[in-house]
Motif scaffolding. Sequence first.
Motif, PDB file in Angstrom:
ATOM      1  N   THR A  14      33.996  40.457  45.421  1.00  0.00           N
ATOM      2  CA  THR A  14      35.208  39.650  45.574  1.00  0.00           C
ATOM      3  C   THR A  14      34.964  38.488  46.535  1.00  0.00           C
ATOM      4  O   THR A  14      35.428  37.371  46.297  1.00  0.00           O
ATOM      5  CB  THR A  14      36.387  40.521  46.063  1.00  0.00           C
ATOM      6  OG1 THR A  14      36.524  41.641  45.175  1.00  0.00           O
ATOM      7  CG2 THR A  14      37.700  39.745  46.056  1.00  0.00           C
ATOM      8  N   ARG A  18      35.542  34.711  45.522  1.00  0.00           N
ATOM      9  CA  ARG A  18      36.528  33.927  46.303  1.00  0.00           C
ATOM     10  C   ARG A  18      35.882  32.694  46.927  1.00  0.00           C
ATOM     11  O   ARG A  18      36.566  31.699  47.163  1.00  0.00           O
ATOM     12  CB  ARG A  18      37.133  34.784  47.416  1.00  0.00           C
ATOM     13  CG  ARG A  18      38.210  35.700  46.902  1.00  0.00           C
ATOM     14  CD  ARG A  18      39.282  36.027  47.919  1.00  0.00           C
ATOM     15  NE  ARG A  18      40.313  36.793  47.237  1.00  0.00           N
ATOM     16  CZ  ARG A  18      40.516  38.104  47.435  1.00  0.00           C
ATOM     17  NH1 ARG A  18      39.798  38.761  48.319  1.00  0.00           N
ATOM     18  NH2 ARG A  18      41.449  38.738  46.746  1.00  0.00           N
ATOM     19  N   VAL A  24      41.978  34.886  43.195  1.00  0.00           N
ATOM     20  CA  VAL A  24      41.213  35.996  42.627  1.00  0.00           C
ATOM     21  C   VAL A  24      41.923  37.300  42.960  1.00  0.00           C
ATOM     22  O   VAL A  24      42.189  37.581  44.121  1.00  0.00           O
ATOM     23  CB  VAL A  24      39.788  36.049  43.253  1.00  0.00           C
ATOM     24  CG1 VAL A  24      39.066  37.309  42.837  1.00  0.00           C
ATOM     25  CG2 VAL A  24      38.983  34.827  42.857  1.00  0.00           C
ATOM     26  N   ARG A  25      42.240  38.079  41.933  1.00  0.00           N
ATOM     27  CA  ARG A  25      42.847  39.382  42.194  1.00  0.00           C
ATOM     28  C   ARG A  25      42.174  40.432  41.318  1.00  0.00           C
ATOM     29  O   ARG A  25      42.268  40.360  40.082  1.00  0.00           O
ATOM     30  CB  ARG A  25      44.346  39.326  41.899  1.00  0.00           C
ATOM     31  CG  ARG A  25      45.125  40.566  42.353  1.00  0.00           C
ATOM     32  CD  ARG A  25      46.612  40.383  42.162  1.00  0.00           C
ATOM     33  NE  ARG A  25      46.992  40.418  40.756  1.00  0.00           N
ATOM     34  CZ  ARG A  25      47.251  41.543  40.084  1.00  0.00           C
ATOM     35  NH1 ARG A  25      47.154  42.714  40.667  1.00  0.00           N
ATOM     36  NH2 ARG A  25      47.603  41.472  38.813  1.00  0.00           N
ATOM     37  N   PRO A  26      41.465  41.407  41.937  1.00  0.00           N
ATOM     38  CA  PRO A  26      40.875  42.489  41.136  1.00  0.00           C
ATOM     39  C   PRO A  26      41.994  43.316  40.504  1.00  0.00           C
ATOM     40  O   PRO A  26      42.960  43.653  41.195  1.00  0.00           O
ATOM     41  CB  PRO A  26      40.085  43.323  42.140  1.00  0.00           C
ATOM     42  CG  PRO A  26      40.280  42.720  43.474  1.00  0.00           C
ATOM     43  CD  PRO A  26      41.220  41.571  43.374  1.00  0.00           C
ATOM     44  N   PHE A  67      39.130  40.717  36.851  1.00  0.00           N
ATOM     45  CA  PHE A  67      39.882  39.958  37.855  1.00  0.00           C
ATOM     46  C   PHE A  67      40.920  39.103  37.135  1.00  0.00           C
ATOM     47  O   PHE A  67      40.673  38.614  36.027  1.00  0.00           O
ATOM     48  CB  PHE A  67      38.964  39.004  38.627  1.00  0.00           C
ATOM     49  CG  PHE A  67      38.021  39.672  39.576  1.00  0.00           C
ATOM     50  CD1 PHE A  67      38.408  39.941  40.893  1.00  0.00           C
ATOM     51  CD2 PHE A  67      36.725  40.019  39.185  1.00  0.00           C
ATOM     52  CE1 PHE A  67      37.529  40.545  41.787  1.00  0.00           C
ATOM     53  CE2 PHE A  67      35.848  40.626  40.076  1.00  0.00           C
ATOM     54  CZ  PHE A  67      36.252  40.889  41.379  1.00  0.00           C
ATOM     55  N   HIS A 131      34.156  48.054  44.431  1.00  0.00           N
ATOM     56  CA  HIS A 131      35.111  48.435  43.389  1.00  0.00           C
ATOM     57  C   HIS A 131      34.884  49.863  42.881  1.00  0.00           C
ATOM     58  O   HIS A 131      35.457  50.253  41.869  1.00  0.00           O
ATOM     59  CB  HIS A 131      35.055  47.428  42.245  1.00  0.00           C
ATOM     60  CG  HIS A 131      35.425  46.045  42.675  1.00  0.00           C
ATOM     61  ND1 HIS A 131      36.707  45.695  43.064  1.00  0.00           N
ATOM     62  CD2 HIS A 131      34.678  44.925  42.832  1.00  0.00           C
ATOM     63  CE1 HIS A 131      36.727  44.418  43.413  1.00  0.00           C
ATOM     64  NE2 HIS A 131      35.514  43.925  43.284  1.00  0.00           N
TER      65      HIS A 131
END
Length: 163
Positions: A14, A18, A24-26, A67, A131
């Motif tokens: 991430t 970024r 950016v959002r997982p 993402f 993750h």
Amino acid sequence: AMLFYFAYGSNLSTARLRARIAQVRPVVRALLPGHRLCFHKAGRDGSAKCDAAHTGARGDRVFGVVFEIARSDLQVLDRIEGSGYVRRSVSLLTTGGLPLQAVTYLATGIDPGLLPYDWYRQHVLIGAREHCLPQAWLDRLGRIPCIPDPDPSRRERELAIYP
């Protein structure tokens, strides 16, 4: 407008993603069936990068993370991944078994004689750990042969995004 982007290589991290694009959002862990993770994409720096190579084989799959990114950021990713990668829409399965469509980048410029730099493999491993990808996958990534970067300052720059 937002869209789903499937990361399986260094963009799994991430922090790295970024550093490249703002929003950016997982969202979810997923796998890409019928593909195999290969470190054979010829990088501009003379080393190997990741590819999800299409095999069509039922047992083959590439683990990664979906993402949510801004559609406008695709142009940035296209520019970063543009050399030797092509953007494709792919059919994924989430770890819960649900189908999901996302865009990803697949390699076109391939050189099986190359190895990745240690910092590049480090990005992939950091992202995979972050993750919580399957342990067997982490073990496999840890076994990927890599080489030191002949440019130590590039290695420093690359890993400077981590605390």
